[in-house]
Design a protein around this motif. Structure first.
Motif, mmCIF file in Angstrom:
data_model
loop_
_atom_site.group_PDB
_atom_site.id
_atom_site.type_symbol
_atom_site.label_atom_id
_atom_site.label_comp_id
_atom_site.label_asym_id
_atom_site.label_seq_id
_atom_site.Cartn_x
_atom_site.Cartn_y
_atom_site.Cartn_z
ATOM 1 N N ARG A 110 -25.265 -11.406 52.270
ATOM 2 C CA ARG A 110 -23.851 -11.141 52.560
ATOM 3 C C ARG A 110 -23.080 -12.454 52.535
ATOM 4 O O ARG A 110 -23.659 -13.537 52.622
ATOM 5 C CB ARG A 110 -23.689 -10.464 53.931
ATOM 6 C CG ARG A 110 -24.289 -9.074 54.015
ATOM 7 C CD ARG A 110 -24.210 -8.538 55.446
ATOM 8 N NE ARG A 110 -24.766 -7.199 55.545
ATOM 9 C CZ ARG A 110 -24.061 -6.087 55.418
ATOM 10 N NH1 ARG A 110 -22.760 -6.162 55.179
ATOM 11 N NH2 ARG A 110 -24.628 -4.902 55.534
ATOM 12 N N LEU A 111 -21.752 -12.328 52.458
ATOM 13 C CA LEU A 111 -20.924 -13.517 52.441
ATOM 14 C C LEU A 111 -20.749 -14.077 53.850
ATOM 15 O O LEU A 111 -20.322 -13.365 54.762
ATOM 16 C CB LEU A 111 -19.540 -13.200 51.863
ATOM 17 C CG LEU A 111 -18.522 -14.356 51.913
ATOM 18 C CD1 LEU A 111 -18.975 -15.508 51.025
ATOM 19 C CD2 LEU A 111 -17.125 -13.874 51.511
ATOM 20 N N HIS A 112 -21.093 -15.344 54.016
ATOM 21 C CA HIS A 112 -20.742 -16.056 55.248
ATOM 22 C C HIS A 112 -19.408 -16.730 54.950
ATOM 23 O O HIS A 112 -19.354 -17.722 54.218
ATOM 24 C CB HIS A 112 -21.819 -17.091 55.590
ATOM 25 C CG HIS A 112 -21.528 -17.858 56.838
ATOM 26 N ND1 HIS A 112 -21.365 -19.238 56.854
ATOM 27 C CD2 HIS A 112 -21.359 -17.446 58.118
ATOM 28 C CE1 HIS A 112 -21.117 -19.631 58.086
ATOM 29 N NE2 HIS A 112 -21.110 -18.568 58.869
ATOM 30 N N PRO A 113 -18.301 -16.228 55.531
ATOM 31 C CA PRO A 113 -16.964 -16.608 55.055
ATOM 32 C C PRO A 113 -16.429 -17.922 55.606
ATOM 33 O O PRO A 113 -15.230 -18.200 55.470
ATOM 34 C CB PRO A 113 -16.100 -15.436 55.533
ATOM 35 C CG PRO A 113 -16.773 -14.956 56.773
ATOM 36 C CD PRO A 113 -18.249 -15.156 56.551
ATOM 37 N N GLY A 114 -17.273 -18.735 56.223
ATOM 38 C CA GLY A 114 -16.795 -20.005 56.760
ATOM 39 C C GLY A 114 -17.923 -21.007 56.885
ATOM 40 O O GLY A 114 -18.966 -20.866 56.245
ATOM 41 N N VAL A 115 -17.703 -22.022 57.704
ATOM 42 C CA VAL A 115 -18.747 -23.003 58.006
ATOM 43 C C VAL A 115 -19.016 -22.992 59.500
ATOM 44 O O VAL A 115 -18.131 -22.670 60.298
ATOM 45 C CB VAL A 115 -18.347 -24.432 57.551
ATOM 46 C CG1 VAL A 115 -18.274 -24.498 56.045
ATOM 47 C CG2 VAL A 115 -17.035 -24.870 58.193
ATOM 48 N N ASP A 116 -20.239 -23.345 59.878
ATOM 49 C CA ASP A 116 -20.613 -23.412 61.285
ATOM 50 C C ASP A 116 -20.775 -24.867 61.704
ATOM 51 O O ASP A 116 -21.476 -25.635 61.043
ATOM 52 C CB ASP A 116 -21.918 -22.655 61.534
ATOM 53 C CG ASP A 116 -21.770 -21.158 61.351
ATOM 54 O OD1 ASP A 116 -20.618 -20.673 61.362
ATOM 55 O OD2 ASP A 116 -22.794 -20.473 61.172
ATOM 56 N N LEU A 117 -20.124 -25.217 62.800
ATOM 57 C CA LEU A 117 -20.192 -26.577 63.331
ATOM 58 C C LEU A 117 -20.888 -26.518 64.687
ATOM 59 O O LEU A 117 -20.305 -26.054 65.681
ATOM 60 C CB LEU A 117 -18.779 -27.162 63.474
ATOM 61 C CG LEU A 117 -17.903 -27.099 62.212
ATOM 62 C CD1 LEU A 117 -16.529 -27.712 62.492
ATOM 63 C CD2 LEU A 117 -18.576 -27.790 61.040
ATOM 64 N N GLY A 118 -22.149 -26.943 64.723
ATOM 65 C CA GLY A 118 -22.922 -26.893 65.953
ATOM 66 C C GLY A 118 -22.466 -27.961 66.934
ATOM 67 O O GLY A 118 -22.248 -29.118 66.563
ATOM 68 N N ALA A 119 -22.317 -27.566 68.192
ATOM 69 C CA ALA A 119 -21.909 -28.485 69.260
ATOM 70 C C ALA A 119 -22.336 -27.876 70.585
ATOM 71 O O ALA A 119 -22.488 -26.657 70.699
ATOM 72 C CB ALA A 119 -20.401 -28.720 69.239
#
Length: 225
Positions: A110-119
């Motif tokens: 499926r499309l992951h429509p963004g980016v993930d920023l771990g914090a």
């Protein structure tokens, strides 16, 4: 809590070391000198649900349309408090300390429509540019979710927050804190899901932000270069 704006933190290359108020002053100064006047026309209309969106984003469009309703969309079309308000064309990182853990594109079919920023849980994140908060609340797979309309069909999306620090209808500037990172909704570990939509469709956010002087992969911002 990991405060992304704490003073005294040094950066290499184009990064900077300055207190939060200095950063804010720099944003305002740059806005006065170089910014054009942008009339931000806000529209909360969102597309129909797509079957190819990732589980993380599932339910988001239905949830927004049901909670926002036609009344809110109608009000934004007929009476927009930002229509005559000059907005600085300043774009910045949503936070300073993070690890880029996931990119835009296909994930699990499926499309992951963004980016993930771990914090770490509770890390503050901010609006990347001036605009109007059109959604601030629970939103299906996004969990606690903020959406900001920047005009010209551009909306930024911030998902999985542990705590929301803004409200719908609020006018924000680049660098204003809007929420704290969390693990709400369809999420695996504390992080910020960040995406950009153009005319209600998710687009690749890294390239878009680079065009606006922000490199999420390199943790740099042209305004501070």
């Amino acid at each position: 809590m990991d405060d992304a704006r704490q003073p005294g933190r040094a950066y290499r290359g184009r990064r900077r070391a300055q207190a939060a108020h200095t950063r804010y002053a720099a944003v305002l100064t740059t806005a006065v000198v170089g910014a054009g006047i942008v009339a931000l026309g806000v529209s909360t209309a969102l597309p129909e649900p797509r079957n190819d969106l990732s589980l993380e984003a599932s339910g988001n469009f239905d949830d927004v349309s049901v909670r926002g309703g036609t009344d809110r969309a109608g009000r934004s079309r007929t009476s927009n408090p930002m229509s005559n308000m000059p907005a600085p064309d300043v774009w910045i990182l949503p936070m300073q300390r993070y690890t880029l853990t996931s990119f835009y594109g296909e994930r699990w079919g499926r499309l992951h429509p963004g980016v993930d920023l771990g914090a770490p849980q509770g890390t503050p994140f901010t609006a990347v540019a001036a605009g109007k908060v059109i959604l601030c609340g629970w939103n299906g797979g996004y969990g606690n979710n903020v959406m900001i309309d920047h005009g010209d069909g551009i909306v930024t999306v911030y998902g999985h927050a542990s705590k929301l620090l803004c409200k719908e209808g609020q006018l924000v500037k680049a660098g204003d804190r809007i929420a704290l990172t969390g693990n709400t909704g369809h999420s695996f570990g504390a992080h910020l899901h960040f995406e950009v939509r153009e005319h209600d469709k998710p687009i690749e956010p890294l390239a878009f932000m680079r065009k606006h002087g922000v490199d999420i992969q390199k943790h740099t911002e042209a305004i501070y270069g």
